[in-house]
Scaffold this motif. Structure first.
Motif, PDB file in Angstrom:
ATOM      1  N   GLN A 156      12.846  54.126  44.250  1.00  0.00           N
ATOM      2  CA  GLN A 156      11.953  54.791  44.112  1.00  0.00           C
ATOM      3  C   GLN A 156      10.360  53.488  44.776  1.00  0.00           C
ATOM      4  OE1 GLN A 156      11.922  53.187  39.374  1.00  0.00           O
ATOM      5  NE2 GLN A 156      11.649  55.871  39.386  1.00  0.00           N
ATOM      6  N   VAL A 157       9.496  54.664  43.843  1.00  0.00           N
ATOM      7  CA  VAL A 157       7.973  53.318  44.139  1.00  0.00           C
ATOM      8  C   VAL A 157       7.621  53.452  42.880  1.00  0.00           C
ATOM      9  CG1 VAL A 157       7.661  54.041  46.858  1.00  0.00           C
ATOM     10  CG2 VAL A 157       6.582  55.466  44.755  1.00  0.00           C
ATOM     11  N   ASP A 158       6.826  52.496  42.770  1.00  0.00           N
ATOM     12  CA  ASP A 158       6.606  52.180  41.327  1.00  0.00           C
ATOM     13  C   ASP A 158       5.517  53.347  41.024  1.00  0.00           C
ATOM     14  OD1 ASP A 158       7.934  49.548  40.306  1.00  0.00           O
ATOM     15  OD2 ASP A 158       7.264  49.166  42.333  1.00  0.00           O
ATOM     16  N   LEU A 159       4.540  53.261  42.047  1.00  0.00           N
ATOM     17  CA  LEU A 159       3.134  54.148  41.799  1.00  0.00           C
ATOM     18  C   LEU A 159       3.268  55.637  42.748  1.00  0.00           C
ATOM     19  CD1 LEU A 159       0.587  54.647  39.818  1.00  0.00           C
ATOM     20  CD2 LEU A 159      -0.499  53.421  41.430  1.00  0.00           C
ATOM     21  N   LEU A 160       3.017  56.932  42.806  1.00  0.00           N
ATOM     22  CA  LEU A 160       2.803  57.691  43.018  1.00  0.00           C
ATOM     23  C   LEU A 160       0.889  58.116  43.769  1.00  0.00           C
ATOM     24  CD1 LEU A 160       4.715  59.613  45.669  1.00  0.00           C
ATOM     25  CD2 LEU A 160       5.237  60.819  44.646  1.00  0.00           C
ATOM     26  N   LEU A 161       0.799  58.403  44.644  1.00  0.00           N
ATOM     27  CA  LEU A 161      -0.661  58.872  44.523  1.00  0.00           C
ATOM     28  C   LEU A 161      -0.691  60.172  45.517  1.00  0.00           C
ATOM     29  CD1 LEU A 161      -3.100  55.359  45.028  1.00  0.00           C
ATOM     30  CD2 LEU A 161      -1.511  56.992  42.578  1.00  0.00           C
ATOM     31  N   VAL A 162      -1.554  61.101  44.876  1.00  0.00           N
ATOM     32  CA  VAL A 162      -1.835  61.711  46.272  1.00  0.00           C
ATOM     33  C   VAL A 162      -3.061  61.048  46.528  1.00  0.00           C
ATOM     34  CG1 VAL A 162      -0.991  64.073  45.063  1.00  0.00           C
ATOM     35  CG2 VAL A 162      -3.255  63.861  43.976  1.00  0.00           C
ATOM     36  N   HIS A 163      -3.223  61.434  47.986  1.00  0.00           N
ATOM     37  CA  HIS A 163      -3.731  60.874  48.511  1.00  0.00           C
ATOM     38  C   HIS A 163      -5.774  60.763  48.507  1.00  0.00           C
ATOM     39  CE1 HIS A 163      -4.004  57.522  52.381  1.00  0.00           C
ATOM     40  NE2 HIS A 163      -5.013  57.967  51.488  1.00  0.00           N
ATOM     41  N   TRP A 164      -5.205  62.856  48.457  1.00  0.00           N
ATOM     42  CA  TRP A 164      -7.165  63.281  48.716  1.00  0.00           C
ATOM     43  C   TRP A 164      -6.973  64.320  47.850  1.00  0.00           C
ATOM     44  CZ3 TRP A 164     -12.299  61.509  50.352  1.00  0.00           C
ATOM     45  CH2 TRP A 164     -12.094  60.597  51.695  1.00  0.00           C
ATOM     46  N   PRO A 165      -8.234  64.408  47.245  1.00  0.00           N
ATOM     47  CA  PRO A 165      -7.979  66.144  46.291  1.00  0.00           C
ATOM     48  C   PRO A 165      -7.596  67.613  47.747  1.00  0.00           C
ATOM     49  CG  PRO A 165     -10.180  64.693  46.282  1.00  0.00           C
ATOM     50  CD  PRO A 165      -9.297  63.805  47.034  1.00  0.00           C
ATOM     51  N   ASP A 166      -7.483  67.667  47.727  1.00  0.00           N
ATOM     52  CA  ASP A 166      -7.104  69.153  48.684  1.00  0.00           C
ATOM     53  C   ASP A 166      -9.138  70.047  48.433  1.00  0.00           C
ATOM     54  OD1 ASP A 166      -6.953  71.335  50.592  1.00  0.00           O
ATOM     55  OD2 ASP A 166      -4.636  71.907  50.068  1.00  0.00           O
ATOM     56  N   GLU A 167      -9.713  70.459  49.059  1.00  0.00           N
ATOM     57  CA  GLU A 167     -10.847  70.538  48.822  1.00  0.00           C
ATOM     58  C   GLU A 167     -10.946  72.132  49.842  1.00  0.00           C
ATOM     59  OE1 GLU A 167     -14.293  69.696  47.821  1.00  0.00           O
ATOM     60  OE2 GLU A 167     -12.606  69.501  46.289  1.00  0.00           O
ATOM     61  N   SER A 168      -9.420  72.100  50.510  1.00  0.00           N
ATOM     62  CA  SER A 168      -9.104  73.313  51.896  1.00  0.00           C
ATOM     63  C   SER A 168      -8.979  74.889  51.188  1.00  0.00           C
ATOM     64  CB  SER A 168      -8.663  73.692  52.789  1.00  0.00           C
ATOM     65  OG  SER A 168      -7.407  73.393  52.037  1.00  0.00           O
ATOM     66  N   GLY A 169      -8.876  74.517  49.716  1.00  0.00           N
ATOM     67  CA  GLY A 169      -7.865  75.959  48.783  1.00  0.00           C
ATOM     68  C   GLY A 169      -6.673  76.071  49.461  1.00  0.00           C
ATOM     69  N   LYS A 170      -6.048  75.138  50.294  1.00  0.00           N
ATOM     70  CA  LYS A 170      -4.654  76.256  50.964  1.00  0.00           C
ATOM     71  C   LYS A 170      -4.100  75.882  49.286  1.00  0.00           C
ATOM     72  CE  LYS A 170      -5.630  74.717  55.558  1.00  0.00           C
ATOM     73  NZ  LYS A 170      -5.252  73.841  56.579  1.00  0.00           N
ATOM     74  N   VAL A 171      -3.690  74.491  49.673  1.00  0.00           N
ATOM     75  CA  VAL A 171      -2.829  74.582  47.747  1.00  0.00           C
ATOM     76  C   VAL A 171      -3.192  73.528  46.505  1.00  0.00           C
ATOM     77  CG1 VAL A 171      -0.875  73.056  47.075  1.00  0.00           C
ATOM     78  CG2 VAL A 171      -1.278  73.651  49.675  1.00  0.00           C
ATOM     79  N   ALA A 172      -3.470  75.382  45.841  1.00  0.00           N
ATOM     80  CA  ALA A 172      -3.994  74.336  44.473  1.00  0.00           C
ATOM     81  C   ALA A 172      -4.108  73.190  43.285  1.00  0.00           C
ATOM     82  CB  ALA A 172      -4.171  75.705  43.348  1.00  0.00           C
ATOM     83  N   MET A 173      -4.879  72.510  42.759  1.00  0.00           N
ATOM     84  CA  MET A 173      -4.546  71.630  42.750  1.00  0.00           C
ATOM     85  C   MET A 173      -3.269  71.447  41.732  1.00  0.00           C
ATOM     86  SD  MET A 173      -7.155  68.286  39.916  1.00  0.00           S
ATOM     87  CE  MET A 173      -7.946  68.379  41.404  1.00  0.00           C
ATOM     88  N   SER A 174      -3.111  72.560  40.111  1.00  0.00           N
ATOM     89  CA  SER A 174      -2.182  72.666  39.562  1.00  0.00           C
ATOM     90  C   SER A 174      -0.702  72.082  40.422  1.00  0.00           C
ATOM     91  CB  SER A 174      -2.615  74.181  38.222  1.00  0.00           C
ATOM     92  OG  SER A 174      -2.194  75.425  39.683  1.00  0.00           O
ATOM     93  N   ASP A 175      -0.770  73.464  41.456  1.00  0.00           N
ATOM     94  CA  ASP A 175       0.536  73.431  42.336  1.00  0.00           C
ATOM     95  C   ASP A 175       0.616  71.978  42.926  1.00  0.00           C
ATOM     96  OD1 ASP A 175       1.440  75.580  41.954  1.00  0.00           O
ATOM     97  OD2 ASP A 175      -0.273  76.530  43.743  1.00  0.00           O
ATOM     98  N   TYR A 176      -0.010  71.322  43.504  1.00  0.00           N
ATOM     99  CA  TYR A 176       0.071  70.016  43.725  1.00  0.00           C
ATOM    100  C   TYR A 176       0.303  68.751  42.415  1.00  0.00           C
ATOM    101  CZ  TYR A 176      -4.750  68.871  44.566  1.00  0.00           C
ATOM    102  OH  TYR A 176      -5.894  68.418  44.102  1.00  0.00           O
ATOM    103  N   LEU A 177      -0.572  69.135  42.080  1.00  0.00           N
ATOM    104  CA  LEU A 177      -0.037  67.646  40.782  1.00  0.00           C
ATOM    105  C   LEU A 177       1.222  68.181  40.226  1.00  0.00           C
ATOM    106  CD1 LEU A 177      -3.817  67.489  39.424  1.00  0.00           C
ATOM    107  CD2 LEU A 177      -2.409  66.357  41.044  1.00  0.00           C
ATOM    108  N   SER A 178       1.418  69.800  39.877  1.00  0.00           N
ATOM    109  CA  SER A 178       2.858  69.885  39.643  1.00  0.00           C
ATOM    110  C   SER A 178       4.165  69.199  40.078  1.00  0.00           C
ATOM    111  CB  SER A 178       3.240  71.685  38.719  1.00  0.00           C
ATOM    112  OG  SER A 178       1.951  72.009  38.350  1.00  0.00           O
ATOM    113  N   GLU A 179       3.813  68.751  41.524  1.00  0.00           N
ATOM    114  CA  GLU A 179       4.751  68.729  42.148  1.00  0.00           C
ATOM    115  C   GLU A 179       4.513  67.473  42.191  1.00  0.00           C
ATOM    116  OE1 GLU A 179       7.324  70.142  44.495  1.00  0.00           O
ATOM    117  OE2 GLU A 179       6.406  71.912  42.986  1.00  0.00           O
ATOM    118  N   LEU A 180       3.881  66.141  41.716  1.00  0.00           N
ATOM    119  CA  LEU A 180       3.220  64.608  41.782  1.00  0.00           C
ATOM    120  C   LEU A 180       4.414  64.532  40.391  1.00  0.00           C
ATOM    121  CD1 LEU A 180       2.017  62.247  42.853  1.00  0.00           C
ATOM    122  CD2 LEU A 180      -0.072  63.252  41.271  1.00  0.00           C
ATOM    123  N   ALA A 181       4.154  65.564  39.152  1.00  0.00           N
ATOM    124  CA  ALA A 181       4.768  65.173  38.226  1.00  0.00           C
ATOM    125  C   ALA A 181       6.084  65.142  38.124  1.00  0.00           C
ATOM    126  CB  ALA A 181       3.934  66.385  36.747  1.00  0.00           C
TER     127      ALA A 181
END
Length: 268
Positions: A91-116
């Motif tokens: 495991q890593v100690d910290l996992l980040l999403v590198h940039w917000p997705d401004e393209s609209g391809k993936v909703a923030m709620s979707d990729y942040l849910s995956e992060l969680a």
């Protein structure tokens, strides 16, 4: 480690042997916080350097970041597992999403849910974001809940101080990690920083790092030279006065270095 060590070694733009040797030298110098990312294409070298060092894995705070191409739910967790394989860690100690997705391809709620989900599955101990604006930090907190995110990693140096965003994050319980603290070497050329450095018998780079640390920021300068790595680490001992801090405030000229075409609409 439950908090991020305030001084880390970055690996942006370091490839191949440079990445390996930099991380190996950083650990030997005393750094215990290493920052990488999928898009840096150096996770294998970073992982090998950690494996080859004499420092125990438990003593190292390791961060990586998921690239936007992997934000879709079908790819996110698999990409994290690939990163762990390359890094040779469970495991890593910290996992980040590198940039917000401004393209609209993936909703923030979707990729942040995956992060969680990555945290829930034990792939990372902490989660956070990078290059998020005030509005996006608000949105992320609304999606995941207060206290879910450890950090927002953003560009901070004397020429881009990002004060509104820094203060907002700190007020909402997010540690700010400042990247590019040396403004790709430009701090070395500044007369104000040179004068402060002379007064402290140190370098402008150390002054820039000390300035961030004094504000309670985490900072992740990078170097391939052992002498520079040692100097960066020693910056923690540089105690700037209130007058010197105020002088550095005057250097802000909103000079943004990391500003790709997919960047969000930055806070003024």
């Amino acid at each position: 480690m439950n908090s991020i060590p305030a001084l880390g070694a970055g690996t942006f733009r370091l490839k191949g042997d440079d990445a390996y040797n930099s991380v190996k030298a950083a650990l030997a110098a005393g750094f215990r916080h290493i920052d990488t990312a999928q898009i840096y294409k150096n996770e294998e070298q970073v992982g090998q350097a950690i494996a080859d060092s004499s420092v125990a894995r438990d003593d190292i705070f390791l961060t990586t970041k998921v690239w936007m191409d992997n934000f879709a739910p079908a790819r996110f967790i698999d990409s994290v597992r690939e990163s762990l394989t390359k890094l040779q860690v469970e495991q890593v100690d910290l996992l980040l999403v590198h940039w917000p997705d401004e393209s609209g391809k993936v909703a923030m709620s979707d990729y942040l849910s995956e992060l969680a989900k990555a945290k829930q599955q034990g792939l990372t101990r902490h989660i956070g974001v990078s290059n998020f604006t005030i509005a996006q930090v608000d949105q992320a907190i609304a999606i995941l809940g207060a206290g879910s995110l450890l950090t927002n990693q953003i560009e901070v140096h004397p020429f881009l101080q990002n004060r509104r965003l820094v203060e907002y994050c700190q007020q909402h319980g997010l540690t700010v990690t400042g990247y590019m603290p040396l403004a790709v070497g430009k701090v070395m050329e500044d007369e104000c920083l040179q004068a402060i450095a002379k007064a402290h018998q140190t370098t402008p780079a150390s002054v820039a790092i000390a300035w961030q640390l004094r504000q309670g920021l985490v900072t992740i300068p990078s170097s391939t030279k052992p002498a520079h790595l040692a100097a960066n680490l020693a910056a923690a001992n540089c105690q700037l006065s209130d007058v010197e801090m105020a002088q550095i405030v005057q250097l802000d000229r909103a000079e943004r270095i990391a500003n790709p075409d997919f960047a969000p609409k930055w806070d003024e």
